[in-house]
Design a protein around this motif. Sequence first.
Motif, PDB file in Angstrom:
ATOM      1  N   UNK A 252      39.113  21.989  30.178  1.00 17.31           N
ATOM      2  CA  UNK A 252      40.090  20.938  29.532  1.00 17.31           C
ATOM      3  C   UNK A 252      40.951  20.469  30.554  1.00 17.31           C
ATOM      4  N   UNK A 253      41.299  21.306  31.688  1.00 19.56           N
ATOM      5  CA  UNK A 253      42.113  20.747  32.670  1.00 19.56           C
ATOM      6  C   UNK A 253      41.733  19.603  33.388  1.00 19.56           C
ATOM      7  N   UNK A 254      40.253  19.283  33.585  1.00 18.11           N
ATOM      8  CA  UNK A 254      39.403  18.458  34.058  1.00 18.11           C
ATOM      9  C   UNK A 254      39.955  17.046  33.417  1.00 18.11           C
ATOM     10  N   UNK A 255      40.422  17.065  32.298  1.00 16.32           N
ATOM     11  CA  UNK A 255      40.863  15.825  31.531  1.00 16.32           C
ATOM     12  C   UNK A 255      42.508  15.703  31.661  1.00 16.32           C
ATOM     13  N   UNK A 256      42.954  17.112  31.370  1.00 18.23           N
ATOM     14  CA  UNK A 256      44.542  16.872  31.592  1.00 18.23           C
ATOM     15  C   UNK A 256      45.137  16.683  32.559  1.00 18.23           C
ATOM     16  N   UNK A 257      44.693  17.028  33.656  1.00 17.07           N
ATOM     17  CA  UNK A 257      45.124  16.759  35.027  1.00 17.07           C
ATOM     18  C   UNK A 257      45.217  15.264  35.464  1.00 17.07           C
ATOM     19  N   UNK A 258      43.892  14.726  35.495  1.00 14.28           N
ATOM     20  CA  UNK A 258      44.056  13.093  35.725  1.00 14.28           C
ATOM     21  C   UNK A 258      44.849  12.352  34.873  1.00 14.28           C
ATOM     22  N   UNK A 259      44.862  12.607  33.629  1.00 14.12           N
ATOM     23  CA  UNK A 259      45.820  11.932  32.622  1.00 14.12           C
ATOM     24  C   UNK A 259      47.125  12.008  32.969  1.00 14.12           C
ATOM     25  N   UNK A 260      47.775  13.386  33.174  1.00 14.90           N
ATOM     26  CA  UNK A 260      49.071  13.606  33.594  1.00 14.90           C
ATOM     27  C   UNK A 260      49.510  12.855  34.759  1.00 14.90           C
ATOM     28  N   UNK A 261      48.533  12.656  35.829  1.00 17.57           N
ATOM     29  CA  UNK A 261      48.800  12.111  37.012  1.00 17.57           C
ATOM     30  C   UNK A 261      48.966  10.272  36.723  1.00 17.57           C
ATOM     31  N   UNK A 262      48.081   9.860  35.558  1.00 12.84           N
ATOM     32  CA  UNK A 262      48.345   8.603  35.376  1.00 12.84           C
ATOM     33  C   UNK A 262      49.882   8.217  34.701  1.00 12.84           C
ATOM     34  N   UNK A 263      50.211   9.231  33.842  1.00 13.31           N
ATOM     35  CA  UNK A 263      51.381   8.988  33.421  1.00 13.31           C
ATOM     36  C   UNK A 263      52.528   9.148  34.190  1.00 13.31           C
ATOM     37  N   UNK A 264      52.626  10.385  35.162  1.00 17.04           N
ATOM     38  CA  UNK A 264      53.754  10.379  36.101  1.00 17.04           C
ATOM     39  C   UNK A 264      53.814   9.239  37.200  1.00 17.04           C
ATOM     40  N   UNK A 265      52.685   8.612  37.310  1.00 16.91           N
ATOM     41  CA  UNK A 265      52.466   7.682  38.225  1.00 16.91           C
ATOM     42  C   UNK A 265      52.860   6.387  37.520  1.00 16.91           C
ATOM     43  N   UNK A 266      53.278   6.598  36.399  1.00 18.43           N
ATOM     44  CA  UNK A 266      53.643   5.325  35.713  1.00 18.43           C
ATOM     45  C   UNK A 266      52.725   4.065  35.530  1.00 18.43           C
ATOM     46  N   UNK A 267      51.388   4.559  35.351  1.00 17.19           N
ATOM     47  CA  UNK A 267      50.418   3.671  35.508  1.00 17.19           C
ATOM     48  C   UNK A 267      49.888   3.200  33.992  1.00 17.19           C
ATOM     49  N   UNK A 268      50.385   3.716  33.054  1.00 14.57           N
ATOM     50  CA  UNK A 268      50.094   3.621  31.663  1.00 14.57           C
ATOM     51  C   UNK A 268      51.354   2.798  30.863  1.00 14.57           C
ATOM     52  N   UNK A 269      51.006   1.953  30.064  1.00 14.88           N
ATOM     53  CA  UNK A 269      51.830   1.136  29.295  1.00 14.88           C
ATOM     54  C   UNK A 269      51.413   0.902  27.877  1.00 14.88           C
ATOM     55  N   UNK A 270      52.386   0.333  27.059  1.00 13.09           N
ATOM     56  CA  UNK A 270      51.931   0.212  25.618  1.00 13.09           C
ATOM     57  C   UNK A 270      50.784  -0.676  25.442  1.00 13.09           C
ATOM     58  N   UNK A 271      50.333  -1.523  26.613  1.00 15.96           N
ATOM     59  CA  UNK A 271      49.434  -2.424  26.550  1.00 15.96           C
ATOM     60  C   UNK A 271      47.905  -1.867  26.621  1.00 15.96           C
ATOM     61  N   UNK A 272      48.088  -0.342  26.693  1.00 14.80           N
ATOM     62  CA  UNK A 272      46.737   0.107  26.928  1.00 14.80           C
ATOM     63  C   UNK A 272      46.287   0.709  25.326  1.00 14.80           C
ATOM     64  N   UNK A 273      47.149   0.657  24.247  1.00 17.24           N
ATOM     65  CA  UNK A 273      46.635   1.067  23.185  1.00 17.24           C
ATOM     66  C   UNK A 273      47.025   0.003  21.967  1.00 17.24           C
ATOM     67  N   UNK A 274      46.292   0.069  20.915  1.00 17.15           N
ATOM     68  CA  UNK A 274      46.541  -0.804  19.746  1.00 17.15           C
ATOM     69  C   UNK A 274      47.216   0.030  18.672  1.00 17.15           C
ATOM     70  N   UNK A 275      47.809  -0.417  17.890  1.00 16.72           N
ATOM     71  CA  UNK A 275      48.318   0.420  16.851  1.00 16.72           C
ATOM     72  C   UNK A 275      47.477   0.209  15.492  1.00 16.72           C
ATOM     73  N   UNK A 276      47.164   1.498  14.965  1.00 16.86           N
ATOM     74  CA  UNK A 276      46.296   1.710  13.795  1.00 16.86           C
ATOM     75  C   UNK A 276      47.056   2.433  12.799  1.00 16.86           C
ATOM     76  N   UNK A 277      46.362   2.604  11.527  1.00 15.71           N
ATOM     77  CA  UNK A 277      47.212   3.158  10.461  1.00 15.71           C
ATOM     78  C   UNK A 277      47.452   4.678  10.811  1.00 15.71           C
TER      79      UNK A 277
END
Length: 339
Positions: A252-277
């Motif tokens: 599971x850390x094979x997923x958690x580590x690269x995702x964590x790095x995306x967030x700490x590098x501030x490469x993620x923003x609100x435009x990457x998700x859509x609001x759903x119910x």
Amino acid sequence: MQIFLNTYGTYLHIKDDMFEIRVPVKDSPPKVTLLAAHKVSSFVMATSAALSTDAVRLALKNNIDIIFTHANGHPMGRIWHSKLGSTTRIRKRQLEASLGKEAVNYTIKWISDKMTNQLEFIKDLKKHRPQMSDYLNDKITRIENLIVSVGNLKGEQVADFAETIRGLEGTAGRLFFETINHVMPEQYKFSGRSMRPAKDIFNAFLNYGYGILYTRVEKCLMIAGLDPYVGFLHRDDYNQKSMVFDFIEPYRTFVEIPIFRLFTAKKVNKSHVDEITNGVSLNKEGKELLVNALLDYLEGDNIRYRGRNQTRANAMQQEAHVFANELIEKDVEPDSIEL
């Protein structure tokens, strides 16, 4: 390589004995990509895409699986060749092992490995955040104690301690995600795990990443001749791929580590998700960002595995073969993997 078809209206077919992918582009001719079959390991079809029967035939001929997923990345089904990939002896032994001491040993090992990988991740965080050392040391000590508790479990079959090990695993997971949240940039903080649907952007990335990993693990097991449905710890409910859920735990850390790095590098923003119910879901741009980071982590970097430099994806596949060989008592090398 694994090919993700995420754009609405994409068409996969055959041209000159090669896969041709036609991706529609607004107000422009479609983007066309040609791929030789030997370069493809699988196709993941996540949205409204089409494929020809000739494409399916070429995929089957070359042992390429075609995976269909939900919007959150979790697999719905797949087109896969009818060969088992090994003898039925492995699956018979897997079923026998699930009923006794072998399942006990593997379950303890997989959950211990998962918690150890979480622990190593937190220790790595500590190296770069000395100002948080007191907080991180507390988490490290508590997870170390949980690993000892898992190692001390006894039983003749997994049912003897199933609820206990699930409780220990759950506590370690809570401590792990509390730690991630604590060190996360303020705008990305979240309130624990949420799945269907994700309540926040971090969990949306995490859920989609796990979905990709599930398909990878299932394929690893099938290639090794193992049955994805015969698990040791997870229940054998109707249509539940229990062994996938068991075998995935250390990875599971094979997923958690690269995702964590995306967030700490501030490469993620609100435009990457859509609001759903009642939550949020990754959109096309978010999926592309995650897929690129995840595939680079799985297939781009090398780790030391059994004395060789291999990608994490190859190491995971080899570990499935080791598991299968141990079940039928073939000679295997000592277990060693750096995550």
